[in-house]
Design a protein around this motif. Structure first.
Motif, PDB file in Angstrom:
ATOM      1  N   CYS B  29       0.842  -1.210   0.000  1.00 31.71           N
ATOM      2  CA  CYS B  29       0.000   0.000   0.000  1.00 31.71           C
ATOM      3  C   CYS B  29       0.867   1.246   0.000  1.00 31.71           C
ATOM      4  O   CYS B  29       1.766   1.379   0.823  1.00 31.71           O
ATOM      5  N   TYR B  30       0.602   2.170  -0.944  1.00 28.35           N
ATOM      6  CA  TYR B  30       1.376   3.424  -0.946  1.00 28.35           C
ATOM      7  C   TYR B  30       0.519   4.616  -0.537  1.00 28.35           C
ATOM      8  O   TYR B  30       0.806   5.752  -0.905  1.00 28.35           O
ATOM      9  N   GLN B  31      -0.538   4.346   0.195  1.00 28.61           N
ATOM     10  CA  GLN B  31      -1.327   5.408   0.835  1.00 28.61           C
ATOM     11  C   GLN B  31      -1.911   6.449  -0.132  1.00 28.61           C
ATOM     12  O   GLN B  31      -1.931   7.638   0.161  1.00 28.61           O
ATOM     13  N   CYS B  32      -2.436   5.971  -1.254  1.00 28.93           N
ATOM     14  CA  CYS B  32      -3.029   6.918  -2.209  1.00 28.93           C
ATOM     15  C   CYS B  32      -4.408   7.385  -1.748  1.00 28.93           C
ATOM     16  O   CYS B  32      -4.892   8.430  -2.157  1.00 28.93           O
ATOM     17  N   GLY B  33      -5.065   6.556  -0.913  1.00 29.42           N
ATOM     18  CA  GLY B  33      -6.365   6.967  -0.379  1.00 29.42           C
ATOM     19  C   GLY B  33      -7.551   6.629  -1.257  1.00 29.42           C
ATOM     20  O   GLY B  33      -8.697   6.969  -0.938  1.00 29.42           O
ATOM     21  N   LYS B  34      -7.323   5.933  -2.348  1.00 32.64           N
ATOM     22  CA  LYS B  34      -8.427   5.604  -3.246  1.00 32.64           C
ATOM     23  C   LYS B  34      -9.474   4.716  -2.551  1.00 32.64           C
ATOM     24  O   LYS B  34     -10.673   4.840  -2.788  1.00 32.64           O
ATOM     25  N   CYS B  35      -9.000   3.823  -1.685  1.00 37.59           N
ATOM     26  CA  CYS B  35      -9.923   2.950  -0.938  1.00 37.59           C
ATOM     27  C   CYS B  35     -10.892   3.789  -0.122  1.00 37.59           C
ATOM     28  O   CYS B  35     -12.104   3.560  -0.135  1.00 37.59           O
ATOM     29  N   SER B  36     -10.369   4.782   0.589  1.00 36.81           N
ATOM     30  CA  SER B  36     -11.212   5.603   1.461  1.00 36.81           C
ATOM     31  C   SER B  36     -12.138   6.494   0.644  1.00 36.81           C
ATOM     32  O   SER B  36     -13.283   6.746   1.030  1.00 36.81           O
ATOM     33  N   PRO B  49     -10.280   3.731   5.888  1.00 40.31           N
ATOM     34  CA  PRO B  49      -9.662   2.435   5.549  1.00 40.31           C
ATOM     35  C   PRO B  49      -8.152   2.542   5.291  1.00 40.31           C
ATOM     36  O   PRO B  49      -7.385   1.691   5.753  1.00 40.31           O
ATOM     37  N   ASN B  50      -7.698   3.588   4.617  1.00 38.19           N
ATOM     38  CA  ASN B  50      -6.253   3.692   4.357  1.00 38.19           C
ATOM     39  C   ASN B  50      -5.474   3.949   5.643  1.00 38.19           C
ATOM     40  O   ASN B  50      -4.302   3.583   5.767  1.00 38.19           O
ATOM     41  N   GLN B  51      -6.131   4.560   6.652  1.00 43.81           N
ATOM     42  CA  GLN B  51      -5.451   4.789   7.936  1.00 43.81           C
ATOM     43  C   GLN B  51      -5.304   3.472   8.704  1.00 43.81           C
ATOM     44  O   GLN B  51      -4.310   3.261   9.394  1.00 43.81           O
ATOM     45  N   VAL B  52      -6.267   2.598   8.550  1.00 42.89           N
ATOM     46  CA  VAL B  52      -6.166   1.294   9.214  1.00 42.89           C
ATOM     47  C   VAL B  52      -4.962   0.536   8.646  1.00 42.89           C
ATOM     48  O   VAL B  52      -4.140  -0.011   9.396  1.00 42.89           O
ATOM     49  N   ILE B  53      -4.841   0.542   7.346  1.00 47.22           N
ATOM     50  CA  ILE B  53      -3.723  -0.202   6.755  1.00 47.22           C
ATOM     51  C   ILE B  53      -2.388   0.471   7.096  1.00 47.22           C
ATOM     52  O   ILE B  53      -1.378  -0.195   7.326  1.00 47.22           O
ATOM     53  N   ARG B  54      -2.393   1.782   7.228  1.00 47.56           N
ATOM     54  CA  ARG B  54      -1.175   2.500   7.622  1.00 47.56           C
ATOM     55  C   ARG B  54      -0.728   2.069   9.025  1.00 47.56           C
ATOM     56  O   ARG B  54       0.452   1.864   9.280  1.00 47.56           O
ATOM     57  N   CYS B  83      -8.099  -0.696  -5.832  1.00 47.39           N
ATOM     58  CA  CYS B  83      -6.751  -0.401  -5.325  1.00 47.39           C
ATOM     59  C   CYS B  83      -5.713  -0.564  -6.427  1.00 47.39           C
ATOM     60  O   CYS B  83      -5.592  -1.629  -7.022  1.00 47.39           O
ATOM     61  N   PRO B  84      -4.959   0.502  -6.703  1.00 46.28           N
ATOM     62  CA  PRO B  84      -3.958   0.426  -7.773  1.00 46.28           C
ATOM     63  C   PRO B  84      -2.800  -0.517  -7.446  1.00 46.28           C
ATOM     64  O   PRO B  84      -2.043  -0.898  -8.321  1.00 46.28           O
ATOM     65  N   LYS B  85      -2.667  -0.881  -6.172  1.00 46.03           N
ATOM     66  CA  LYS B  85      -1.580  -1.767  -5.757  1.00 46.03           C
ATOM     67  C   LYS B  85      -2.067  -3.195  -5.493  1.00 46.03           C
ATOM     68  O   LYS B  85      -1.309  -4.024  -4.999  1.00 46.03           O
ATOM     69  N   GLY B  86      -3.307  -3.448  -5.801  1.00 42.44           N
ATOM     70  CA  GLY B  86      -3.824  -4.808  -5.651  1.00 42.44           C
ATOM     71  C   GLY B  86      -3.945  -5.280  -4.217  1.00 42.44           C
ATOM     72  O   GLY B  86      -3.926  -6.483  -3.955  1.00 42.44           O
ATOM     73  N   VAL B  87      -4.071  -4.343  -3.290  1.00 43.95           N
ATOM     74  CA  VAL B  87      -4.239  -4.745  -1.885  1.00 43.95           C
ATOM     75  C   VAL B  87      -5.713  -5.097  -1.654  1.00 43.95           C
ATOM     76  O   VAL B  87      -6.604  -4.326  -2.003  1.00 43.95           O
ATOM     77  N   ASP B  88      -5.951  -6.264  -1.091  1.00 43.48           N
ATOM     78  CA  ASP B  88      -7.322  -6.676  -0.795  1.00 43.48           C
ATOM     79  C   ASP B  88      -7.618  -6.255   0.647  1.00 43.48           C
ATOM     80  O   ASP B  88      -7.488  -7.035   1.593  1.00 43.48           O
ATOM     81  N   LEU B  89      -8.020  -5.006   0.794  1.00 40.32           N
ATOM     82  CA  LEU B  89      -8.214  -4.407   2.111  1.00 40.32           C
ATOM     83  C   LEU B  89      -9.284  -5.112   2.954  1.00 40.32           C
ATOM     84  O   LEU B  89      -9.093  -5.308   4.158  1.00 40.32           O
ATOM     85  N   PRO B  90     -10.424  -5.524   2.370  1.00 41.69           N
ATOM     86  CA  PRO B  90     -11.401  -6.244   3.206  1.00 41.69           C
ATOM     87  C   PRO B  90     -10.842  -7.525   3.824  1.00 41.69           C
ATOM     88  O   PRO B  90     -11.311  -7.963   4.882  1.00 41.69           O
TER      89      PRO B  90
HETATM   90  S1  SF4 Z   1      -4.914   0.138   0.129  1.00 42.37           S
HETATM   91 FE1  SF4 Z   1      -4.644   0.544  -2.066  1.00 42.37          FE
HETATM   92  S2  SF4 Z   1      -6.195   2.131  -2.509  1.00 42.37           S
HETATM   93 FE2  SF4 Z   1      -5.917   2.116  -0.282  1.00 42.37          FE
HETATM   94  S3  SF4 Z   1      -4.339   3.677   0.131  1.00 42.37           S
HETATM   95 FE3  SF4 Z   1      -3.303   1.692  -0.059  1.00 42.37          FE
HETATM   96  S4  SF4 Z   1      -2.672   1.594  -2.219  1.00 42.37           S
HETATM   97 FE4  SF4 Z   1      -4.251   3.205  -2.089  1.00 42.37          FE
END
Ligand code: SF4
Ligand code: SF4
Lengths: 295, 135
Positions: B29-36, B49-54, B83-90
Motif C-alpha cells: 500500500c502506498y497510501q493513495c487513499g483511493k480505498c477511502s 480504511p487507508n489509515q487502518v492499513i497504515r 486499489c492500484p496496488k492490488g491490496v485486498d483491504l477487506p
Molecule cells: S490500500 Fe490501495 S487504494 Fe488504499 S491507500 Fe493503499 S494503495 Fe491506495
C-alpha cells in the motif's frame, strides 16, 4: 429457446423466508420461458458471506457441500439470490484453483468434487441462453416506458475475476434485460455500490449511510421503481426510505422490486405469492396504474 | 545497494499474523487513499480504511484493533476492486476482526440481537452478521 430441461436451482435460506417473493417470481419467470427451475434436493445454507481469511476452511464446507451435491444432479446450478451466487461462485473458483484446499474441504464434507460445476445467476441464463429476443416474444404486459433504476450492488459484481458476471464499474446485464421487457432504464450513480449489507445488524447508522447514497441518486434520477436481485439490497433500500423521507424534504420514495417480480408480471403472472404487501414502500399503486397487476 | 526498510526481525508478531491471515502484503500500500475515497461507509468510520492499513504497516496493530472501522467495513469489496496496488483491504479488515475477537470474544453476541429485528431482517443479514461479529 423453449422447452429446455428443468434447471437445477438453489433457492437459499432467505428465499424460503423473507424473500419468498423472489423465489416464487423466479419460478414463474423461468416456467413462462419454458425452462422450469427444479429445486436442488437436500440443500443447506451457503453461509451468506465468503470467508476472507485464507485459513478459514470451515466456512467453505457449507457452500462446498452444495456444489458437490449439485454436481450429482447435473453440470450447472442456477441461483437467484446475489449473495448465495457470490458465495457459491467464489467457493467454486477456490476449489477449482487450489488443489490443496480442495482436498482438505472434500475430506471434511466426505464428497468428491473437482470444481467442474458451473454456477450461474438467473440474469446470466436470461442473457446467454434464454435470450432477450425470447423474453420479448413472451411478454404479455410489456413494461412500456417504466422508468427503472437497475441496481446491481456488490455481490453480483465483485471480485470480478471470481464471479465474472459483468463489468464491475459499468454493469449492463440488468439494464438490458429490463429494456428488452419494454422498460426505460434510468442512468444514475452508485448502482454497483453497497446498500449497507448486513451492517444493520450492528449499526443502523452505518447501514443508513450506505443506503442513503444509493437512494438519493435513484430518487433524483426520477426512477419509478428500483430493481434488484438480492434480498439484502431489497431490504436495505426499501426499509430506509421512510427514514430518509423524514430527513430530506425533497426525497421521493421509490418502490423496490426484485427483477423477477417485475418480469414475472410482464410475462403474465398474477403476482400470487409475490408478497408485494410486505414491501415497505408499497409497489402496488404503481403496478396497478401501469396495468401490471390487479393486486 | 538493496535497502531493507523493515527487516523481518523488526516486524511485530501481530503484524505478521495480520499478513498471514489476510494473505496480503500490507507494505504494498502506498497510501493513495483511493480505498477511502470510494468507501460507502467512510462517513461513519473513526479511522479511514487507508489509515487502518497504515497503522498495520507501522506495526501499530493494537490501535487498528481498537478502531470501530473494522466493524463498520461491510466487505463490499469496492476498495479491493479499485486499489492500484492490488491490496485486498477487506481481507485485512477480516483478519483484524478475527484477532480482536480472539482476544475479547464475540463482538456482537447473538443473544443481544433484538427479537423484533430478528423477525424483520432477511435471514442472510443475520447469518452474515454472525459470520462477521461472532468468534
Ligand atoms: S490500500 Fe490501495 S487504494 Fe488504499 S491507500 Fe493503499 S494503495 Fe491506495
Ligand atoms: S470493503 Fe470495507 S473498507 Fe472497502 S470500501 Fe467496502 S466497506 Fe469500505
Amino acid at each position: 429457446m423453449q422447452n429446455m430441461e428443468a434447471l437445477p436451482y438453489f433457492p437459499g435460506c432467505t428465499l424460503k423466508q423473507r424473500a419468498a417473493g423472489l423465489d416464487r417470481s423466479a419460478r414463474d419467470v423461468f416456467s413462462a420461458l419454458g425452462s422450469p427451475l427444479a429445486e436442488l434436493p437436500g440443500w443447506n445454507c451457503c453461509g451468506a458471506t465468503f470467508p476472507l481469511t485464507v485459513e478459514n476452511l470451515l466456512d467453505l464446507t457449507g457452500p462446498a457441500r452444495i456444489l458437490a451435491s449439485a454436481r450429482a444432479e447435473g453440470t450447472r446450478l442456477a441461483v437467484a439470490c446475489a449473495a448465495c451466487y457470490n458465495v457459491l461462485r467464489r467457493t467454486n473458483h477456490l476449489l477449482r484453483t487450489d488443489a490443496d484446499k480442495r482436498e482438505k474441504v472434500c475430506l471434511f464434507i466426505e464428497s468428491e468434487y473437482d470444481g467442474d460445476l458451473e454456477v450461474v445467476h438467473l440474469l446470466e441464463l436470461l442473457h446467454r441462453e434464454i435470450g432477450y429476443g425470447h423474453v420479448r416474444q413472451a411478454l404479455r404486459r410489456p413494461l412500456e416506458g417504466l422508468r427503472v433504476a437497475a441496481y446491481y450492488g456488490c455481490l453480483l459484481l465483485r471480485p470480478a475475476v471470481e464471479v465474472g458476471f459483468d463489468d464491475p464499474e459499468d454493469p449492463v446485464l440488468l439494464d438490458q434485460l429490463l429494456a428488452a421487457a419494454g422498460a426505460a432504464p434510468v442512468s444514475y450513480p452508485h448502482r454497483g455500490e453497497c446498500c449497507g449489507g448486513y451492517l444493520a445488524v450492528r449499526s443502523e447508522e452505518a447501514a443508513l449511510e450506505a443506503s442513503k447514497r444509493v437512494l438519493t441518486a435513484v430518487s433524483a434520477a426520477g426512477a419509478d421503481v428500483v430493481v434488484t436481485s438480492c434480498p439484502l439490497c431489497q431490504y436495505n433500500l426499501d426499509r430506509r426510505q421512510g427514514i430518509i423521507a423524514r430527513q430530506e424534504a425533497g426525497f421521493r420514495p421509490v418502490p423496490v422490486l426484485y427483477f423477477t417480480q417485475l418480469l414475472g408480471l410482464a410475462l403474465g403472472a398474477d403476482g400470487e405469492g409475490y408478497r408485494l404487501d410486505e414491501h415497505y414502500v408499497d409497489p402496488r399503486p404503481l403496478l396497478r396504474e401501469r396495468g401490471l397487476a390487479d393486486v | 545497494m538493496k535497502v531493507a526498510l523493515l527487516p523481518e526481525g523488526l516486524r511485530s508478531r501481530l503484524q505478521q499474523r495480520v499478513e498471514e491471515a489476510s494473505g496480503q502484503n500490507v507494505l504494498a500500500c502506498y497510501q493513495c487513499g483511493k480505498c477511502s475515497a470510494g468507501c460507502p461507509v467512510a462517513g461513519v468510520m473513526d479511522l479511514l480504511p487507508n489509515q487502518v492499513i497504515r497503522l498495520v504497516q507501522l506495526g501499530l496493530v493494537e490501535e487498528a484493533l481498537t478502531s470501530q472501522t473494522i466493524w463498520y467495513c461491510a466487505a463490499c469489496l469496492t476498495c479491493a476492486a479499485r486499489c492500484p496496488k492490488g491490496v485486498d483491504l477487506p481481507r485485512v479488515m477480516e483478519a483484524l476482526r478475527e484477532l480482536a475477537m480472539e482476544r475479547s470474544g464475540d463482538h456482537l453476541p447473538p443473544d443481544r440481537l433484538p427479537a423484533e429485528a430478528l423477525a424483520e431482517w432477511p435471514q442472510q443479514a443475520v447469518i452474515g452478521g454472525f459470520r462477521k461479529y461472532t468468534w
